[in-house]
Design a protein around this motif. Structure first.
Motif, short mmCIF file in Angstrom:
data_model
loop_
_atom_site.label_atom_id
_atom_site.label_comp_id
_atom_site.label_asym_id
_atom_site.label_seq_id
_atom_site.Cartn_x
_atom_site.Cartn_y
_atom_site.Cartn_z
N ALA A 267 0.71 -1.18 0.10
CA ALA A 267 -0.07 -0.15 0.05
C ALA A 267 0.88 1.32 0.00
O ALA A 267 0.58 2.26 -0.67
CB ALA A 267 -1.05 0.23 1.23
N ILE A 268 2.03 1.30 0.67
CA ILE A 268 2.87 2.53 0.98
C ILE A 268 3.34 2.61 -0.69
O ILE A 268 3.51 3.72 -1.11
CB ILE A 268 3.87 2.34 1.92
CG1 ILE A 268 3.39 2.39 3.27
CG2 ILE A 268 4.99 3.26 1.79
CD1 ILE A 268 4.11 1.98 4.49
N GLN B 285 0.90 4.24 -2.93
CA GLN B 285 0.67 5.70 -2.53
C GLN B 285 1.74 6.69 -2.78
O GLN B 285 1.76 7.79 -3.06
CB GLN B 285 0.52 5.70 -0.82
CG GLN B 285 -0.90 5.04 -0.46
CD GLN B 285 -2.02 5.61 -1.47
OE1 GLN B 285 -2.31 6.84 -1.51
NE2 GLN B 285 -2.82 4.57 -1.84
N ASP C 151 1.38 7.14 -6.48
CA ASP C 151 0.15 8.25 -6.87
C ASP C 151 0.42 9.73 -6.18
O ASP C 151 -0.03 10.77 -6.79
CB ASP C 151 -1.13 7.88 -5.89
CG ASP C 151 -1.64 6.51 -6.53
OD1 ASP C 151 -1.19 6.43 -7.70
OD2 ASP C 151 -2.48 5.98 -6.04
N LEU C 152 1.46 9.63 -5.31
CA LEU C 152 1.75 10.91 -4.69
C LEU C 152 2.47 11.69 -5.64
O LEU C 152 2.40 13.12 -5.68
CB LEU C 152 2.70 11.07 -3.47
CG LEU C 152 3.29 12.17 -2.82
CD1 LEU C 152 2.00 13.01 -2.41
CD2 LEU C 152 4.18 11.73 -1.42
N ASP D 95 -0.09 13.42 -7.76
CA ASP D 95 -0.84 14.72 -7.06
C ASP D 95 0.17 15.89 -6.87
O ASP D 95 -0.58 16.75 -7.35
CB ASP D 95 -0.63 14.09 -5.66
CG ASP D 95 -1.66 13.00 -5.19
OD1 ASP D 95 -2.70 12.57 -6.18
OD2 ASP D 95 -1.68 12.12 -4.30
N ASN E 190 -8.35 3.94 6.22
CA ASN E 190 -9.09 3.86 5.01
C ASN E 190 -10.26 4.47 5.03
O ASN E 190 -10.88 4.71 3.64
CB ASN E 190 -9.39 2.07 5.19
CG ASN E 190 -8.47 1.25 4.97
OD1 ASN E 190 -7.38 1.59 4.27
ND2 ASN E 190 -8.35 0.10 5.53
N TYR F 75 -9.77 7.77 3.15
CA TYR F 75 -9.42 7.63 1.94
C TYR F 75 -10.57 7.24 0.95
O TYR F 75 -10.76 7.83 -0.24
CB TYR F 75 -8.37 6.28 1.72
CG TYR F 75 -7.88 6.05 0.19
CD1 TYR F 75 -6.52 6.81 0.14
CD2 TYR F 75 -8.33 5.27 -0.60
CE1 TYR F 75 -5.98 6.84 -1.26
CE2 TYR F 75 -7.52 5.10 -1.78
CZ TYR F 75 -6.47 5.64 -2.23
OH TYR F 75 -5.85 5.68 -3.34
N ARG G 253 -4.29 11.85 1.17
CA ARG G 253 -3.01 10.78 1.00
C ARG G 253 -2.06 11.09 2.13
O ARG G 253 -1.63 10.02 2.47
CB ARG G 253 -2.38 11.09 -0.46
CG ARG G 253 -1.86 9.85 -0.96
CD ARG G 253 -1.21 9.82 -2.25
NE ARG G 253 -2.20 10.36 -3.19
CZ ARG G 253 -3.13 9.64 -3.82
NH1 ARG G 253 -3.22 8.37 -3.29
NH2 ARG G 253 -3.87 10.03 -4.88
N LEU H 126 -3.36 9.29 4.98
CA LEU H 126 -3.12 7.84 4.83
C LEU H 126 -1.81 7.52 5.21
O LEU H 126 -1.78 6.46 5.63
CB LEU H 126 -3.55 7.46 3.50
CG LEU H 126 -3.51 6.03 2.99
CD1 LEU H 126 -4.42 5.20 4.03
CD2 LEU H 126 -4.07 5.60 1.72
N PHE H 127 -0.89 8.27 4.60
CA PHE H 127 0.69 7.86 4.79
C PHE H 127 0.95 7.80 6.28
O PHE H 127 1.55 6.84 6.83
CB PHE H 127 1.54 8.76 4.30
CG PHE H 127 2.22 8.54 2.79
CD1 PHE H 127 2.66 7.37 2.70
CD2 PHE H 127 1.63 9.35 1.79
CE1 PHE H 127 3.32 7.09 1.32
CE2 PHE H 127 2.13 9.17 0.64
CZ PHE H 127 2.60 8.05 0.28
#
Length: 254
Positions: free
Chosen positions: A98-99, A102, A105-106, A109, A185, A188, A220, A223-224
């Motif tokens: 998951a990290i 992300q 995706d970052l 962003d 979650n 998110y 995000r 979430l991190f």
């Protein structure tokens, strides 16, 4: 020497026989089905996500199939026979995955917010258009959606199973993990997923998709933070569970 070896071997055989007898008795007496709370949570999650995918967001039939498959793939997590240490180690792997998602995706962003043009071949592409190409491709990939679903359900059911079955020493870490996963979650799903749905089902690029994307960036980063706290919880939990297993082996040998 032969006599002493025979005595030691006889004692070892007795310990092994006693252990096998206990294991057989445990296997016979232990219920096969998970706890009622976990069965209810699994069924409720399956129905809720399937309904949400098929009716609410009007997704493709394959999306519903992916969600159903992910639920069944995570069934071993709620099995009563699942080793808590293995479940915790699986949680570390899933959190790492998951990290990684992300972090990629970052990058996009930041590209969206900066909206700097990119030189591609003989033309320039805006940061938002490049991000749309990435997100539109990624969100329509079956293996990516399956991986995201598995991450979500492993965190969800693994935390609940550990919370229900844990000892007093491990309970505080499971409690923290449950709170962390639901907070991360939940945020998110509320702030990011609706944006993703719009981008995914859009046939063409539209700049308005990325208006106010700073809210997605904030979600995000939150979430991190939750993933980092979750990794700390799982790592601490593994230490507690491993220590408990070692103490149980020592008591058994005594």
């Amino acid at each position: 020497f032969i006599c002493s070896s025979g005595v030691v071997s006889k004692q070892a055989l007795c310990v092994m026989s006693h252990g096998l007898h206990r294991s057989d008795h445990k296997a016979v007496s232990q219920p096969l089905l998970p706890e009622l709370q976990l069965v209810f949570a699994w069924v409720a999650s399956l129905l809720a996500f399937s309904t949400w995918s098929y009716f609410w967001i009007a997704g493709k039939a394959e999306d519903t199939v992916i969600l159903i498959a992910a639920h069944f793939l995570t069934l071993p997590i709620v099995d009563r026979r699942a080793n808590p240490v293995v479940v915790g180690a699986t949680g570390c792997v899933v959190l790492g995955m998951a990290i990684g998602f992300q972090l990629v995706d970052l990058c996009f962003d930041l590209l969206i917010i900066a909206d700097q043009p990119l030189h591609v071949g003989t033309r320039f592409v805006s940061g938002r258009e490049a991000a749309w190409l990435y997100y539109h491709t990624m969100l329509n990939s079956r293996h990516v959606n399956l991986g995201l679903a598995i991450f979500l359900f492993v965190c969800q059911f693994g935390s609940l199973a550990g919370f229900i079955r844990s000892s007093e020493n491990a309970l505080r870490w499971w409690r923290r993990l449950v709170i962390t996963m639901f907070a991360g979650n939940g945020g998110y799903l509320v702030a990011v997923v609706p944006r993703y749905i719009d981008v995914r089902f859009s046939p063409t690029f539209d700049r308005s998709f990325f208006d106010g994307w700073s809210a997605v960036l904030a979600a995000r980063l939150w979430l991190f933070l939750c993933l980092g706290c979750g990794t700390l919880c799982v790592s601490s939990l593994l230490l507690v569970l491993t220590r408990e297993e070692q103490q149980a082996v020592k008591r058994h040998l005594q």
